[in-house]
Design a protein around this motif. Sequence first.
Motif, mmCIF file in Angstrom:
data_model
loop_
_atom_site.group_PDB
_atom_site.id
_atom_site.type_symbol
_atom_site.label_atom_id
_atom_site.label_comp_id
_atom_site.label_asym_id
_atom_site.label_seq_id
_atom_site.Cartn_x
_atom_site.Cartn_y
_atom_site.Cartn_z
ATOM 1 N N ALA A 121 0.832 -1.202 0.000
ATOM 2 C CA ALA A 121 0.000 0.000 0.000
ATOM 3 C C ALA A 121 0.866 1.251 0.000
ATOM 4 N N ARG A 122 1.973 1.228 0.758
ATOM 5 C CA ARG A 122 2.862 2.383 0.777
ATOM 6 C C ARG A 122 3.479 2.619 -0.600
ATOM 7 N N ALA A 123 3.845 1.517 -1.282
ATOM 8 C CA ALA A 123 4.433 1.651 -2.618
ATOM 9 C C ALA A 123 3.444 2.269 -3.582
ATOM 10 N N ARG A 124 2.161 1.918 -3.440
ATOM 11 C CA ARG A 124 1.143 2.470 -4.332
ATOM 12 C C ARG A 124 1.010 3.970 -4.171
ATOM 13 N N ASP A 125 1.174 4.424 -2.902
ATOM 14 C CA ASP A 125 1.014 5.841 -2.650
ATOM 15 C C ASP A 125 2.075 6.676 -3.362
ATOM 16 N N ALA A 126 3.248 6.061 -3.664
ATOM 17 C CA ALA A 126 4.364 6.805 -4.229
ATOM 18 C C ALA A 126 4.398 6.737 -5.748
ATOM 19 N N THR A 127 3.465 6.053 -6.379
ATOM 20 C CA THR A 127 3.504 5.884 -7.828
ATOM 21 C C THR A 127 2.156 6.225 -8.445
ATOM 22 N N PRO A 128 2.163 6.624 -9.734
ATOM 23 C CA PRO A 128 0.885 6.859 -10.420
ATOM 24 C C PRO A 128 0.023 5.600 -10.405
ATOM 25 N N SER A 129 -1.273 5.793 -10.351
ATOM 26 C CA SER A 129 -2.170 4.646 -10.245
ATOM 27 C C SER A 129 -2.551 4.093 -11.615
ATOM 28 N N PRO A 130 -2.590 2.757 -11.760
ATOM 29 C CA PRO A 130 -3.048 2.138 -13.001
ATOM 30 C C PRO A 130 -4.552 1.887 -13.009
ATOM 31 N N GLU A 131 -5.257 2.444 -12.028
ATOM 32 C CA GLU A 131 -6.665 2.096 -11.856
ATOM 33 C C GLU A 131 -7.518 2.497 -13.060
ATOM 34 N N VAL A 132 -7.220 3.648 -13.670
ATOM 35 C CA VAL A 132 -8.033 4.077 -14.808
ATOM 36 C C VAL A 132 -7.870 3.112 -15.977
ATOM 37 N N ALA A 133 -6.616 2.686 -16.233
ATOM 38 C CA ALA A 133 -6.385 1.712 -17.307
ATOM 39 C C ALA A 133 -7.145 0.424 -17.029
ATOM 40 N N TRP A 134 -7.125 -0.022 -15.767
ATOM 41 C CA TRP A 134 -7.856 -1.250 -15.408
ATOM 42 C C TRP A 134 -9.342 -1.065 -15.658
ATOM 43 N N ARG A 135 -9.869 0.098 -15.302
ATOM 44 C CA ARG A 135 -11.306 0.343 -15.469
ATOM 45 C C ARG A 135 -11.689 0.350 -16.938
ATOM 46 N N LEU A 136 -10.839 0.926 -17.776
ATOM 47 C CA LEU A 136 -11.107 0.929 -19.211
ATOM 48 C C LEU A 136 -11.096 -0.491 -19.778
ATOM 49 N N LEU A 137 -10.181 -1.319 -19.311
ATOM 50 C CA LEU A 137 -10.130 -2.708 -19.769
ATOM 51 C C LEU A 137 -11.386 -3.465 -19.348
ATOM 52 N N ASP A 138 -11.836 -3.204 -18.141
ATOM 53 C CA ASP A 138 -13.065 -3.837 -17.668
ATOM 54 C C ASP A 138 -14.248 -3.403 -18.535
ATOM 55 N N TYR A 139 -14.275 -2.133 -18.893
ATOM 56 C CA TYR A 139 -15.355 -1.607 -19.723
ATOM 57 C C TYR A 139 -15.327 -2.245 -21.110
ATOM 58 N N ILE A 140 -14.130 -2.380 -21.688
ATOM 59 C CA ILE A 140 -13.999 -3.011 -23.004
ATOM 60 C C ILE A 140 -14.500 -4.448 -22.957
ATOM 61 N N ALA A 141 -14.087 -5.203 -21.942
ATOM 62 C CA ALA A 141 -14.475 -6.611 -21.834
ATOM 63 C C ALA A 141 -15.985 -6.775 -21.748
ATOM 64 N N VAL A 142 -16.646 -5.845 -21.066
ATOM 65 C CA VAL A 142 -18.086 -5.956 -20.862
ATOM 66 C C VAL A 142 -18.878 -5.416 -22.056
ATOM 67 N N ASP A 143 -18.432 -4.304 -22.636
ATOM 68 C CA ASP A 143 -19.266 -3.590 -23.608
ATOM 69 C C ASP A 143 -18.896 -3.805 -25.077
ATOM 70 N N TYR A 144 -17.778 -4.443 -25.372
ATOM 71 C CA TYR A 144 -17.404 -4.651 -26.772
ATOM 72 C C TYR A 144 -18.476 -5.425 -27.561
ATOM 73 N N PRO A 145 -19.174 -6.398 -26.979
ATOM 74 C CA PRO A 145 -20.230 -7.079 -27.752
ATOM 75 C C PRO A 145 -21.316 -6.144 -28.263
ATOM 76 N N GLY A 146 -21.465 -4.982 -27.654
ATOM 77 C CA GLY A 146 -22.441 -4.015 -28.147
ATOM 78 C C GLY A 146 -21.934 -3.209 -29.319
ATOM 79 N N ALA A 147 -20.646 -3.400 -29.671
ATOM 80 C CA ALA A 147 -20.054 -2.666 -30.790
ATOM 81 C C ALA A 147 -19.830 -3.525 -32.015
ATOM 82 N N VAL A 148 -19.466 -4.801 -31.798
ATOM 83 C CA VAL A 148 -19.096 -5.685 -32.906
ATOM 84 C C VAL A 148 -19.741 -7.054 -32.717
#
Length: 361
Positions: A23-50
Amino acid sequence: MLALARLFLAVALLAVANLPQAARARDATPSPEVAWRLLDYIAVDYPGAVSKGRIISEAEYAEMREFSASVRSRIGGLPASSAKPQLLTEANALIASVDQRAEPADVARQARTLATDLLKAYPVPLAPQQAPDLARGAALYAEQCASCHGAGGKCDGPNAKGLEPPPIAFTDLARARERSLFGLYQVIGQGLDGTAMASFAHLSSEDRWALAYYVGSLAYSREAERAGEQAWRAGPQMRGVVPDLQALTQTTPAALAARVGEPQANQLMAYLRRHPEAVATQSAGGLDVARQKLAQSLAAYRAGDRKRAEELALSAYLDGFEPVEPLLRARDGALMAKVEGAMGELRASLNRGAPPAEVAA
């Protein structure tokens, strides 16, 4: 057997001890959470596109291309890591699949794999510290969410009309099976760009977890919940599949179904998402049972009762560590391999009647 059980205890304590440091290491570095959230969104919603290689929604497809490119860009901005080149390779492969209009199942698999690898390389909090309070989650939902998502989560709230895209229907089981509770927690905390979904970062972490668990339970029937409770209480097999809050929070219903089958996964999720205390109690109880049994086992061995010592040590493992063994193995497979090798050495020591000091060591 005693030494083996003590090794399992060391592994568990080491895993717990490492969490604050991570947890301390996370506080000192930029978070990858947004990238993870976008990947989750792609996995769930891509069937609505193609579908079958054809674009079925130009707007959704444009969004998928934008999100996949954003994932690569965000990973590129993360701190240096030995895993980063592989993550970028996976991100480029995902972009290519989206550009080539690959099948939804293939894109979802790539997105999920990249999301998992991303969190391994750049850990973020995956689960609440204690079982969320679903009564608190229900109150927060009525106060903060029902006006858009509807009182029962059916996307029929008074403010939903005219919103584009429309609010998520949390009662949609097909969608819910692809979404983890961690994914819901991320969206609650960060909002969703391009939609009316605002960030609720002003809520405490405990409140956001309570809200995520409550929302994640809305797709499941009470009948499924009752069946899931029966399966959970029937024996240790199902409890080993979901050993702790991290597993419950991070696992999607679809991933669980791949392990135990669709009906049982649906039932387990229905029960455990509404009763996370069942998992939390199991995790804490496992360590307590192990400590107690190990102390009794060592005392019996020192007293010369080898048979009783072996029974107690076996109980420490089966009743204390077996339910959390999948988590321990996932956290440090190399260490678990060493433990398995030590099993043979321990059996040899017991067979030759080693003194108590050697077994305790």
